[in-house]
Design a protein around this motif. Structure first.
Motif, PDB file in Angstrom:
ATOM      1  N   TRP A 150       0.853  -1.187   0.000  1.00  0.00           N
ATOM      2  CA  TRP A 150       0.000   0.000   0.000  1.00  0.00           C
ATOM      3  C   TRP A 150       0.886   1.234   0.000  1.00  0.00           C
ATOM      4  O   TRP A 150       1.953   1.254   0.607  1.00  0.00           O
ATOM      5  N   GLU A 151       0.434   2.272  -0.680  1.00  0.00           N
ATOM      6  CA  GLU A 151       1.173   3.531  -0.698  1.00  0.00           C
ATOM      7  C   GLU A 151       0.202   4.697  -0.641  1.00  0.00           C
ATOM      8  O   GLU A 151      -0.971   4.569  -1.020  1.00  0.00           O
ATOM      9  N   GLN A 152       0.706   5.809  -0.164  1.00  0.00           N
ATOM     10  CA  GLN A 152      -0.122   6.997  -0.098  1.00  0.00           C
ATOM     11  C   GLN A 152      -0.151   7.677  -1.455  1.00  0.00           C
ATOM     12  O   GLN A 152       0.884   7.817  -2.118  1.00  0.00           O
ATOM     13  N   ASP A 153      -1.330   8.061  -1.878  1.00  0.00           N
ATOM     14  CA  ASP A 153      -1.531   8.786  -3.122  1.00  0.00           C
ATOM     15  C   ASP A 153      -2.404   9.985  -2.783  1.00  0.00           C
ATOM     16  O   ASP A 153      -3.639   9.871  -2.769  1.00  0.00           O
ATOM     17  N   GLY A 154      -1.790  11.083  -2.438  1.00  0.00           N
ATOM     18  CA  GLY A 154      -2.540  12.255  -1.993  1.00  0.00           C
ATOM     19  C   GLY A 154      -3.223  11.955  -0.670  1.00  0.00           C
ATOM     20  O   GLY A 154      -2.566  11.556   0.293  1.00  0.00           O
ATOM     21  N   ASP A 155      -4.532  12.099  -0.634  1.00  0.00           N
ATOM     22  CA  ASP A 155      -5.300  11.861   0.592  1.00  0.00           C
ATOM     23  C   ASP A 155      -5.954  10.492   0.593  1.00  0.00           C
ATOM     24  O   ASP A 155      -7.003  10.291   1.212  1.00  0.00           O
ATOM     25  N   ALA A 156      -5.335   9.537  -0.089  1.00  0.00           N
ATOM     26  CA  ALA A 156      -5.842   8.162  -0.126  1.00  0.00           C
ATOM     27  C   ALA A 156      -4.654   7.210   0.000  1.00  0.00           C
ATOM     28  O   ALA A 156      -3.500   7.606  -0.161  1.00  0.00           O
ATOM     29  N   ILE A 157      -4.967   5.955   0.296  1.00  0.00           N
ATOM     30  CA  ILE A 157      -3.973   4.899   0.194  1.00  0.00           C
ATOM     31  C   ILE A 157      -4.437   3.961  -0.907  1.00  0.00           C
ATOM     32  O   ILE A 157      -5.638   3.732  -1.077  1.00  0.00           O
ATOM     33  N   THR A 158      -3.476   3.452  -1.678  1.00  0.00           N
ATOM     34  CA  THR A 158      -3.819   2.619  -2.822  1.00  0.00           C
ATOM     35  C   THR A 158      -2.929   1.388  -2.870  1.00  0.00           C
ATOM     36  O   THR A 158      -1.821   1.374  -2.344  1.00  0.00           O
ATOM     37  N   ARG A 159      -3.452   0.362  -3.512  1.00  0.00           N
ATOM     38  CA  ARG A 159      -2.667  -0.831  -3.789  1.00  0.00           C
ATOM     39  C   ARG A 159      -3.195  -1.471  -5.062  1.00  0.00           C
ATOM     40  O   ARG A 159      -4.409  -1.517  -5.286  1.00  0.00           O
ATOM     41  N   THR A 160      -2.282  -1.966  -5.877  1.00  0.00           N
ATOM     42  CA  THR A 160      -2.644  -2.704  -7.074  1.00  0.00           C
ATOM     43  C   THR A 160      -2.290  -4.166  -6.843  1.00  0.00           C
ATOM     44  O   THR A 160      -1.152  -4.484  -6.482  1.00  0.00           O
ATOM     45  N   PHE A 161      -3.273  -5.032  -7.034  1.00  0.00           N
ATOM     46  CA  PHE A 161      -3.106  -6.469  -6.851  1.00  0.00           C
ATOM     47  C   PHE A 161      -3.046  -7.131  -8.216  1.00  0.00           C
ATOM     48  O   PHE A 161      -3.948  -6.933  -9.033  1.00  0.00           O
ATOM     49  N   GLU A 162      -2.018  -7.924  -8.464  1.00  0.00           N
ATOM     50  CA  GLU A 162      -1.979  -8.735  -9.673  1.00  0.00           C
ATOM     51  C   GLU A 162      -2.835  -9.960  -9.384  1.00  0.00           C
ATOM     52  O   GLU A 162      -2.504 -10.773  -8.524  1.00  0.00           O
ATOM     53  N   ILE A 163      -3.948 -10.058 -10.085  1.00  0.00           N
ATOM     54  CA  ILE A 163      -4.929 -11.114  -9.818  1.00  0.00           C
ATOM     55  C   ILE A 163      -5.690 -11.401 -11.103  1.00  0.00           C
ATOM     56  O   ILE A 163      -5.966 -10.474 -11.885  1.00  0.00           O
ATOM     57  N   ARG A 164      -6.011 -12.650 -11.335  1.00  0.00           N
ATOM     58  CA  ARG A 164      -6.778 -13.023 -12.523  1.00  0.00           C
ATOM     59  C   ARG A 164      -8.169 -12.400 -12.464  1.00  0.00           C
ATOM     60  O   ARG A 164      -8.745 -12.206 -11.398  1.00  0.00           O
ATOM     61  N   TYR A 165      -8.700 -12.105 -13.627  1.00  0.00           N
ATOM     62  CA  TYR A 165      -9.949 -11.365 -13.761  1.00  0.00           C
ATOM     63  C   TYR A 165     -11.095 -11.970 -12.952  1.00  0.00           C
ATOM     64  O   TYR A 165     -11.752 -11.278 -12.164  1.00  0.00           O
ATOM     65  N   HIS A 166     -11.360 -13.257 -13.117  1.00  0.00           N
ATOM     66  CA  HIS A 166     -12.503 -13.866 -12.429  1.00  0.00           C
ATOM     67  C   HIS A 166     -12.294 -13.918 -10.918  1.00  0.00           C
ATOM     68  O   HIS A 166     -13.250 -13.779 -10.149  1.00  0.00           O
ATOM     69  N   ALA A 167     -11.075 -14.114 -10.489  1.00  0.00           N
ATOM     70  CA  ALA A 167     -10.787 -14.082  -9.047  1.00  0.00           C
ATOM     71  C   ALA A 167     -11.010 -12.677  -8.508  1.00  0.00           C
ATOM     72  O   ALA A 167     -11.526 -12.494  -7.396  1.00  0.00           O
ATOM     73  N   ALA A 168     -10.649 -11.667  -9.293  1.00  0.00           N
ATOM     74  CA  ALA A 168     -10.859 -10.282  -8.862  1.00  0.00           C
ATOM     75  C   ALA A 168     -12.340  -9.948  -8.760  1.00  0.00           C
ATOM     76  O   ALA A 168     -12.764  -9.250  -7.834  1.00  0.00           O
ATOM     77  N   VAL A 169     -13.139 -10.448  -9.695  1.00  0.00           N
ATOM     78  CA  VAL A 169     -14.588 -10.213  -9.631  1.00  0.00           C
ATOM     79  C   VAL A 169     -15.156 -10.794  -8.334  1.00  0.00           C
ATOM     80  O   VAL A 169     -15.930 -10.142  -7.629  1.00  0.00           O
ATOM     81  N   ALA A 170     -14.751 -12.012  -8.003  1.00  0.00           N
ATOM     82  CA  ALA A 170     -15.212 -12.637  -6.757  1.00  0.00           C
ATOM     83  C   ALA A 170     -14.728 -11.839  -5.547  1.00  0.00           C
ATOM     84  O   ALA A 170     -15.478 -11.642  -4.582  1.00  0.00           O
ATOM     85  N   ALA A 171     -13.496 -11.360  -5.595  1.00  0.00           N
ATOM     86  CA  ALA A 171     -12.962 -10.568  -4.485  1.00  0.00           C
ATOM     87  C   ALA A 171     -13.761  -9.276  -4.319  1.00  0.00           C
ATOM     88  O   ALA A 171     -14.070  -8.872  -3.196  1.00  0.00           O
TER      89      ALA A 171
END
Length: 102
Positions: A20-41
């Protein structure tokens, strides 16, 4: 209104959230994940978010999911609730990545 965190508190909490990293007034994270698994998540994240009344902005792509979290009720500033939600998102995505999809 939720109490915004100081810069020092944000840095301390980010140190405990790998990826996770700060991006202005938010925290963000990019997860490498397969499309269908991401939909379920996303469905699980939405359910948990509803239960705790705190929501993330989610951006789904074919090979990754980006989560962005801030507290709108605190004037779009970071609060303890954002870091709690980030931990929940980490656990949810990890669980969905572990599920076989075929």
């Amino acid at each position: 209104m939720p109490e915004p965190l100081t810069h020092e508190q944000i840095a301390e909490r980010l140190a405990g959230l790998p990826g996770w990293e700060q991006d202005g007034d938010a925290i963000t994270r990019t997860f490498e994940i397969r499309y269908h698994a991401a939909v379920a998540a996303i469905v699980t994240i939405a359910d948990r978010s509803r239960r705790i009344q705190h929501h993330a902005d989610l951006d789904l792509r074919i090979d990754h999911l980006r989560a962005s979290v801030t507290t709108h009720d605190a004037g779009n500033r970071l609060t303890a609730a954002d870091f709690d939600l980030a931990q929940r998102i980490d656990a949810i995505v990890a669980a969905h990545q572990a599920l076989p999809l075929d």
